[in-house]
Write a protein that holds these residues in place. Structure first.
Motif, PDB file in Angstrom:
ATOM      1  N   TYR A   1       0.873  -1.179   0.000  1.00  0.00           N
ATOM      2  CA  TYR A   1       0.000   0.000   0.000  1.00  0.00           C
ATOM      3  C   TYR A   1       0.907   1.225   0.000  1.00  0.00           C
ATOM      4  O   TYR A   1       1.615   1.479   0.968  1.00  0.00           O
ATOM      5  CB  TYR A   1      -0.917   0.002   1.228  1.00  0.00           C
ATOM      6  CG  TYR A   1      -1.775  -1.233   1.330  1.00  0.00           C
ATOM      7  CD1 TYR A   1      -2.840  -1.426   0.451  1.00  0.00           C
ATOM      8  CD2 TYR A   1      -1.506  -2.212   2.286  1.00  0.00           C
ATOM      9  CE1 TYR A   1      -3.618  -2.575   0.532  1.00  0.00           C
ATOM     10  CE2 TYR A   1      -2.284  -3.357   2.369  1.00  0.00           C
ATOM     11  CZ  TYR A   1      -3.333  -3.530   1.492  1.00  0.00           C
ATOM     12  OH  TYR A   1      -4.095  -4.668   1.559  1.00  0.00           O
ATOM     13  N   ARG A   2       0.886   1.967  -1.096  1.00  0.00           N
ATOM     14  CA  ARG A   2       1.880   3.020  -1.298  1.00  0.00           C
ATOM     15  C   ARG A   2       1.830   4.101  -0.217  1.00  0.00           C
ATOM     16  O   ARG A   2       2.874   4.578   0.250  1.00  0.00           O
ATOM     17  CB  ARG A   2       1.692   3.654  -2.684  1.00  0.00           C
ATOM     18  CG  ARG A   2       2.056   2.715  -3.821  1.00  0.00           C
ATOM     19  CD  ARG A   2       2.022   3.397  -5.174  1.00  0.00           C
ATOM     20  NE  ARG A   2       2.354   2.447  -6.224  1.00  0.00           N
ATOM     21  CZ  ARG A   2       3.608   2.142  -6.579  1.00  0.00           C
ATOM     22  NH1 ARG A   2       4.617   2.729  -5.965  1.00  0.00           N
ATOM     23  NH2 ARG A   2       3.836   1.269  -7.537  1.00  0.00           N
TER      24      ARG A   2
ATOM     25  N   ALA B   1       4.785   6.731   3.837  1.00  0.00           N
ATOM     26  CA  ALA B   1       4.617   7.444   5.103  1.00  0.00           C
ATOM     27  C   ALA B   1       5.504   6.825   6.181  1.00  0.00           C
ATOM     28  O   ALA B   1       6.117   7.539   6.993  1.00  0.00           O
ATOM     29  CB  ALA B   1       3.158   7.430   5.534  1.00  0.00           C
ATOM     30  N   SER B   2       5.604   5.506   6.201  1.00  0.00           N
ATOM     31  CA  SER B   2       6.484   4.837   7.149  1.00  0.00           C
ATOM     32  C   SER B   2       7.940   5.220   6.898  1.00  0.00           C
ATOM     33  O   SER B   2       8.705   5.485   7.832  1.00  0.00           O
ATOM     34  CB  SER B   2       6.311   3.323   7.029  1.00  0.00           C
ATOM     35  OG  SER B   2       7.202   2.641   7.887  1.00  0.00           O
TER      36      SER B   2
ATOM     37  N   ARG C   1       7.863  10.592   0.232  1.00  0.00           N
ATOM     38  CA  ARG C   1       7.767  10.299   1.664  1.00  0.00           C
ATOM     39  C   ARG C   1       7.067  11.429   2.402  1.00  0.00           C
ATOM     40  O   ARG C   1       6.171  11.191   3.226  1.00  0.00           O
ATOM     41  CB  ARG C   1       9.168  10.070   2.240  1.00  0.00           C
ATOM     42  CG  ARG C   1       9.921   8.929   1.586  1.00  0.00           C
ATOM     43  CD  ARG C   1      11.129   8.491   2.400  1.00  0.00           C
ATOM     44  NE  ARG C   1      12.053   9.548   2.717  1.00  0.00           N
ATOM     45  CZ  ARG C   1      13.202   9.782   2.090  1.00  0.00           C
ATOM     46  NH1 ARG C   1      13.532   9.042   1.033  1.00  0.00           N
ATOM     47  NH2 ARG C   1      14.022  10.742   2.496  1.00  0.00           N
ATOM     48  N   VAL C   2       7.461  12.656   2.107  1.00  0.00           N
ATOM     49  CA  VAL C   2       6.868  13.804   2.788  1.00  0.00           C
ATOM     50  C   VAL C   2       5.387  13.932   2.444  1.00  0.00           C
ATOM     51  O   VAL C   2       4.536  14.126   3.322  1.00  0.00           O
ATOM     52  CB  VAL C   2       7.624  15.099   2.423  1.00  0.00           C
ATOM     53  CG1 VAL C   2       6.892  16.319   2.979  1.00  0.00           C
ATOM     54  CG2 VAL C   2       9.051  15.054   2.957  1.00  0.00           C
ATOM     55  N   MET C   3       5.078  13.808   1.169  1.00  0.00           N
ATOM     56  CA  MET C   3       3.685  13.947   0.729  1.00  0.00           C
ATOM     57  C   MET C   3       2.806  12.853   1.325  1.00  0.00           C
ATOM     58  O   MET C   3       1.693  13.121   1.767  1.00  0.00           O
ATOM     59  CB  MET C   3       3.618  13.902  -0.795  1.00  0.00           C
ATOM     60  CG  MET C   3       4.148  15.144  -1.474  1.00  0.00           C
ATOM     61  SD  MET C   3       3.041  16.562  -1.253  1.00  0.00           S
ATOM     62  CE  MET C   3       1.633  16.039  -2.218  1.00  0.00           C
TER      63      MET C   3
ATOM     64  N   VAL D   1      -0.416  13.484   3.664  1.00  0.00           N
ATOM     65  CA  VAL D   1      -1.741  13.027   3.237  1.00  0.00           C
ATOM     66  C   VAL D   1      -2.342  12.099   4.288  1.00  0.00           C
ATOM     67  O   VAL D   1      -3.520  12.214   4.650  1.00  0.00           O
ATOM     68  CB  VAL D   1      -1.662  12.315   1.873  1.00  0.00           C
ATOM     69  CG1 VAL D   1      -2.977  11.607   1.556  1.00  0.00           C
ATOM     70  CG2 VAL D   1      -1.326  13.320   0.772  1.00  0.00           C
ATOM     71  N   LEU D   2      -1.525  11.171   4.801  1.00  0.00           N
ATOM     72  CA  LEU D   2      -2.030  10.229   5.785  1.00  0.00           C
ATOM     73  C   LEU D   2      -2.541  10.941   7.028  1.00  0.00           C
ATOM     74  O   LEU D   2      -3.657  10.682   7.500  1.00  0.00           O
ATOM     75  CB  LEU D   2      -0.930   9.238   6.171  1.00  0.00           C
ATOM     76  CG  LEU D   2      -1.315   8.206   7.234  1.00  0.00           C
ATOM     77  CD1 LEU D   2      -2.375   7.252   6.710  1.00  0.00           C
ATOM     78  CD2 LEU D   2      -0.100   7.418   7.696  1.00  0.00           C
ATOM     79  N   PHE D   3      -1.758  11.868   7.544  1.00  0.00           N
ATOM     80  CA  PHE D   3      -2.181  12.541   8.765  1.00  0.00           C
ATOM     81  C   PHE D   3      -3.280  13.568   8.505  1.00  0.00           C
ATOM     82  O   PHE D   3      -4.066  13.871   9.402  1.00  0.00           O
ATOM     83  CB  PHE D   3      -0.973  13.165   9.461  1.00  0.00           C
ATOM     84  CG  PHE D   3      -0.173  12.158  10.219  1.00  0.00           C
ATOM     85  CD1 PHE D   3      -0.553  11.769  11.490  1.00  0.00           C
ATOM     86  CD2 PHE D   3       0.930  11.552   9.646  1.00  0.00           C
ATOM     87  CE1 PHE D   3       0.158  10.812  12.185  1.00  0.00           C
ATOM     88  CE2 PHE D   3       1.649  10.588  10.332  1.00  0.00           C
ATOM     89  CZ  PHE D   3       1.264  10.214  11.605  1.00  0.00           C
ATOM     90  N   ARG D   4      -3.367  14.040   7.283  1.00  0.00           N
ATOM     91  CA  ARG D   4      -4.498  14.890   6.935  1.00  0.00           C
ATOM     92  C   ARG D   4      -5.793  14.070   6.943  1.00  0.00           C
ATOM     93  O   ARG D   4      -6.824  14.517   7.468  1.00  0.00           O
ATOM     94  CB  ARG D   4      -4.283  15.522   5.559  1.00  0.00           C
ATOM     95  CG  ARG D   4      -5.451  16.360   5.055  1.00  0.00           C
ATOM     96  CD  ARG D   4      -5.809  17.480   6.015  1.00  0.00           C
ATOM     97  NE  ARG D   4      -6.910  18.287   5.519  1.00  0.00           N
ATOM     98  CZ  ARG D   4      -7.623  19.099   6.279  1.00  0.00           C
ATOM     99  NH1 ARG D   4      -7.353  19.230   7.569  1.00  0.00           N
ATOM    100  NH2 ARG D   4      -8.617  19.800   5.766  1.00  0.00           N
TER     101      ARG D   4
END
Length: 401
Positions: free
Chosen positions: A278-279, A284-285, A381-383, A387-390
């Motif tokens: 899962y990209r 994000a990790s 990685r940053v994006m 996105v995940l935390f958003r």
């Protein structure tokens, strides 16, 4: 919760450790599925089974056949699946199960994938991610392995994962947890009287010497039980920590505990997912890698195929495994079940297996090599992290994450 209650909860954890157990480590589906199917086929009174995924593959078919045969010979068979993870169960398995007399409950049915993913309703994210089973009240299984063939949708025939088979007093809290789940899912609409199901009979006589405790995570009284257990164990570590996590986006508390442990000289190793399943979660990790490497934590990525492990060993004295990843889904939203094991021999066995996977199937990520990654990779990685935390912030679950 008041400060006094928080302190009392920390001093008296919600997972009493019970001695007198025999606990066998099962590595991957290769060991787990034959043991599970044998237990179903040998059951004479009760079968209790909970799973997140119930795949329409060779393993799913084998389990369905075994459950149907058990029900046909008069065994009381109960199956609980998650309504999102097993959302296609009604296309093949469910009619066969119901026709044979298997009792089935679906936790929060969900058939619309994109509606589920895009919905801002917090309740849609609450899933039943546990993997537990109990047979004739005396043989229990708990771990991270779904009803899914290791080779299904996997570039490797092996999907690295773990479960345990349990005999002894530990079957009692497992039975109670499964009975509570069944009773909750069997509630009838308002103003209709619900049936009170009898407790599952259990065999709790001592069967060995291993001490263990059950850790459950839910959205009520046990929101942070698994997180707190990890934090407390990491904070008391004095020699080494080895964690294997398919999805590693830990809470602030767990991350800080790991960084602090490394700073005080504890050897910390993380075995993480190397293949992209899962990209969003993958990149994000990886946004944490620089901080982890700078703190002296050694990182390894599992290479042959997908890794689904969710285990940890600390100082060779404390181990945990189960369904809970160290990520927002497991720590903030899902129903999870882990077992904590306090036994030197078991810890040594699990740690030896992890060491073998690190040496033979993993690639170490060094600070020098990581620093050479392209600017595009860094941007991903940053994006992904943002996105995940958003997405989490939209649900209001990430306030304290």
């Amino acid at each position: 919760m008041s400060l006094r209650r928080q302190l009392l909860k920390a001093l008296h954890p919600a997972h009493p450790v019970l001695g007198g157990n025999t606990i066998s480590l099962l590595c991957n589906g290769e060991a787990y599925f034959p043991a599970l199917l044998q237990a179903i086929n040998q059951a004479t009174h009760t079968v209790r089974l909970e799973t997140y995924l119930y795949a329409d593959d060779a393993i799913g078919q084998a389990v369905t056949t075994a459950l149907c045969a058990a029900a046909a010979r008069g065994v009381d068979v109960r199956l609980v699946v998650d309504g999102f993870g097993a959302r296609n169960i009604d296309q093949h398995h469910l009619p066969l199960l119901l026709q044979s007399g298997v009792q089935v409950r679906i936790y929060r049915p969900e058939h619309h994938l994109w509606r589920h993913l895009l919905s801002r309703k917090r309740s849609r994210l609450r899933r039943m991610h546990r993997k537990m089973a109990l047979f004739d009240g005396g043989t229990a299984f708990i771990g991270g392995i779904n009803l899914l063939d290791d080779a299904t949708d996997n570039p490797s025939p092996t999907r690295l994962d773990f479960a345990v088979q349990i005999f002894g007093p530990m079957v009692q809290p497992i039975a109670e947890a499964m009975d509570r789940q069944w009773q909750t899912l069997s509630r009838r609409p308002l103003f209709h009287r619900s049936i009170k199901h009898a407790p599952t009979p259990t065999k709790t006589a001592p069967a060995g010497q291993i001490r263990a405790g059950l850790l459950l995570r839910n959205n009520l009284s046990q929101r942070r039980s698994i997180e707190n257990a990890y934090v407390q164990a990491i904070q008391t570590a004095h020699d080494h920590i080895t964690l294997a996590m398919a999805y590693f986006i830990p809470s602030r508390n767990i991350l800080n505990a790991l960084l602090s442990a490394s700073e005080r000289g504890v050897k910390v190793r993380l075995l993480l997912q190397g293949k992209i399943e899962y990209r969003l979660q993958h990149y994000a990790s990886q946004s944490l890698y620089r901080s982890l490497l700078n703190a002296g934590i050694r990182l390894y990525e599992y290479q042959p195929g997908f890794m689904h492990a969710k285990v940890g060993v600390i100082d060779g004295r404390w181990a945990t495994l189960g369904s809970a990843n160290l990520d927002p889904f497991s720590l903030l939203v899902a129903q999870e079940a882990n077992i904590v094991i306090e036994d030197d021999a078991f810890c040594a066995q699990l740690e030896a297996k992890l060491q073998q996977e690190i040496e033979t199937h993993s690639q170490e990520i060094t600070a020098a090599a990581w620093g050479k990654k392209s600017s595009l990779h860094r941007a991903l990685r940053v994006m992904s992290a943002r996105v995940l935390f958003r997405l989490l912030s939209l649900t209001r679950y990430a306030d304290n994450y």
